[in-house]
Design an enzyme around this catalytic site. Structure first.
Site: not given
Ligand code: UD1
Length: 427
Positions: A22-23, A123, A128, A313, A405
């Site tokens: 999925k991701n 979320c 996030r 995850d 999903r």
């Molecule tokens: C992706 C995955 C999700 C997984 C996560 C961590 C997809 C669609 N989703 O989510 O299933 O749980 O990686 O492996 O691929 N953060 C910030 N600022 C930002 C972005 C992130 O502070 O701009 C923080 C987040 O709050 C979190 C951490 O960074 O604490 C990691 O998040 P991130 O790796 O970005 O997760 P996603 O890409 O949303």
């Protein structure tokens, strides 16, 4: 709304195919925006999120068609073509439904020089934010404005000049957005402390297949030399390591043994290590991963971490497994706050779990009991299914749309393994 009814206590056994990730799918699909030529993705999982992303891409003028796979097949082949972009705005109504919609920001900016995307908002598993996505694009030369709940990114005439960005924390989504913007930059873009999840490698491999120039693939230091244009490609989505890990936990908690066809053990090291620490037999076979329970489950202590650490995850599914271990496990969630929504529900099924901030202490119990449960996120929902498979009596999991999903034809796969599980419409 549909619900799943599980009569627990059946030992799982047999072989199932692992679906496309999925991701990965959610970051490969927006790559269609980067070229006017067709992009064909094979092994795309049949998931609500993939359908949602297809619909979102249609809004930008991307045509999509699904090739003749039979309904009984797992996976699909989709061809996407963005001959001409008719819009560069992702509206609130669509982004709100699916957080991953933010992943159109980078490719739209790269191809069209501008993009306007609704902010995703809150979320279920924490705030996030998307600040890191924006900072990386800014470092490459984009101008970013926030207004009325939308983010607008604009590149100078001729494209992004390039630049260097060091992530203060590892972000999968921000690394993906930055990569997709950088491939069409005028200059060179560098990322340090980038995410190196296998799904990022999958994205890099597709971008290279489309003519992108990326160095450091699989490491946390990526150098992207922008090219003038990308071409079409045909690409196979990688197998879903989280789906495979989830079924491995389900097999182990029921005392069963399953073969997860197509799973790649080398992308699941931390999950395999945790399963082995819990006393589960795991073997890498040419056809995939073989997982078998052997004796009582043992407790595990670990923290979630960016890849190659233990995936956030997988935390909820492992916790479900450890509710039945002989002893006390300690799990610490370091990636997302508020990712223990499954704990009160597992407790209603007879689990003994205490949470202290980001740590959950799981005291193993001799048995779980069925209950009516629901969860507010995808992996938490799966942890309830896993617990239900091992519980005595009937477990009803509500709010099935979360599972739809992210798990392709979940009840069919569990039924193939001998579970007593059915989906029913509720009123
Ligand atoms: C992706 C995955 C999700 C997984 C996560 C961590 C997809 C669609 N989703 O989510 O299933 O749980 O990686 O492996 O691929 N953060 C910030 N600022 C930002 C972005 C992130 O502070 O701009 C923080 C987040 O709050 C979190 C951490 O960074 O604490 C990691 O998040 P991130 O790796 O970005 O997760 P996603 O890409 O949303």
């Amino acid at each position: 709304m549909d619900k799943i009814i599980i009569r627990g206590g059946r030992r799982l056994s047999g072989s199932i195919p692992v679906s496309g990730a999925k991701n990965s799918a959610l970051t490969l699909l927006p790559c269609a925006l980067l070229t006017e030529e067709p992009l064909t993705l094979r092994n795309l999982p049949r998931l609500a999120d993939v359908d949602g992303f297809q619909h979102l891409l249609n809004q930008f003028g991307v045509s999509t068609s699904i090739a003749g796979t039979r309904p009984e097949d797992f996976g699909r082949v989709m061809t996407l073509q963005a001959t001409r972009l008719t819009s560069t705005t992702a509206p609130y109504e669509l982004v709100r439904k699916m957080r991953a919609s933010i992943l159109v920001l980078g490719p739209l900016l790269g191809r069209a020089g501008e993009a306007t995307v609704s902010l995703p908002g809150g979320c279920a598993i924490g705030n996030r934010p998307i600040d890191l996505h924006l900072k990386a694009l800014e470092a490459f030369g984009a101008q970013i404005e926030l207004a009325a709940g939308y983010v607008r990114a604009v590149a100078p005439d001729g494209g992004l000049p390039g630049g260097t960005y060091t992530f203060p924390v590892v972000s999968v989504g921000a690394t993906e957005n930055a990569l997709m913007a950088a491939v069409l930059a005028k200059g060179t873009c560098r990322l340090h402390n980038a995410a190196r999840e296998p799904e990022i490698v999958d994205l890099c491999n597709l971008l290279v297949a489309m003519g992108g120039q990326i160095e450091g693939i699989g490491t946390s230091d990526l150098t992207i030399h922008g090219v003038n244009r990308l071409h079409g490609a045909t690409y196979q989505v990688m197998p879903d390591r989280i789906e495979a890990g989830s079924y491995a936990c389900a097999a182990a908690i029921t005392g069963g043994e399953v073969e997860l066809r197509g799973a790649r053990m080398n992308e699941m090291d931390a999950t395999v290590a945790a399963l082995r620490e819990a006393g589960v037999f795991v073997e890498d076979r040419p056809s995939g991963l073989f997982v078998a329970a052997q004796g009582p489950l043992r407790p595990v202590t670990l923290s979630t971490a960016p890849y190659p650490g233990f995936a956030t995850d997988m935390q909820a599914q492992l916790m479900a497994l450890l509710t039945r271990a002989e002893g006390t496990s300690v799990l610490t969630e370091t990636i997302f706050e508020n990712r223990y929504m499954h704990v009160p529900e597992l407790t209603r099924m007879g689990a003994r779990i205490e949470t202290k901030g980001r740590t959950a202490i799981v005291h193993g119990v001799a048995g779980l009991n069925g209950a009516e449960v629901m969860a507010t996120d995808l992996r938490a929902s799966m942890s309830l299914v896993i617990a239900g498979l091992a519980a005595e009596g009937v477990t009803t999991v509500h709010r099935l749309y979360h599972l739809d999903r992210g798990y392709e034809r979940l009840e069919e796969k569990f039924a193939l393994l001998g579970a007593d599980i059915e989906r029913v419409g509720s009123d």
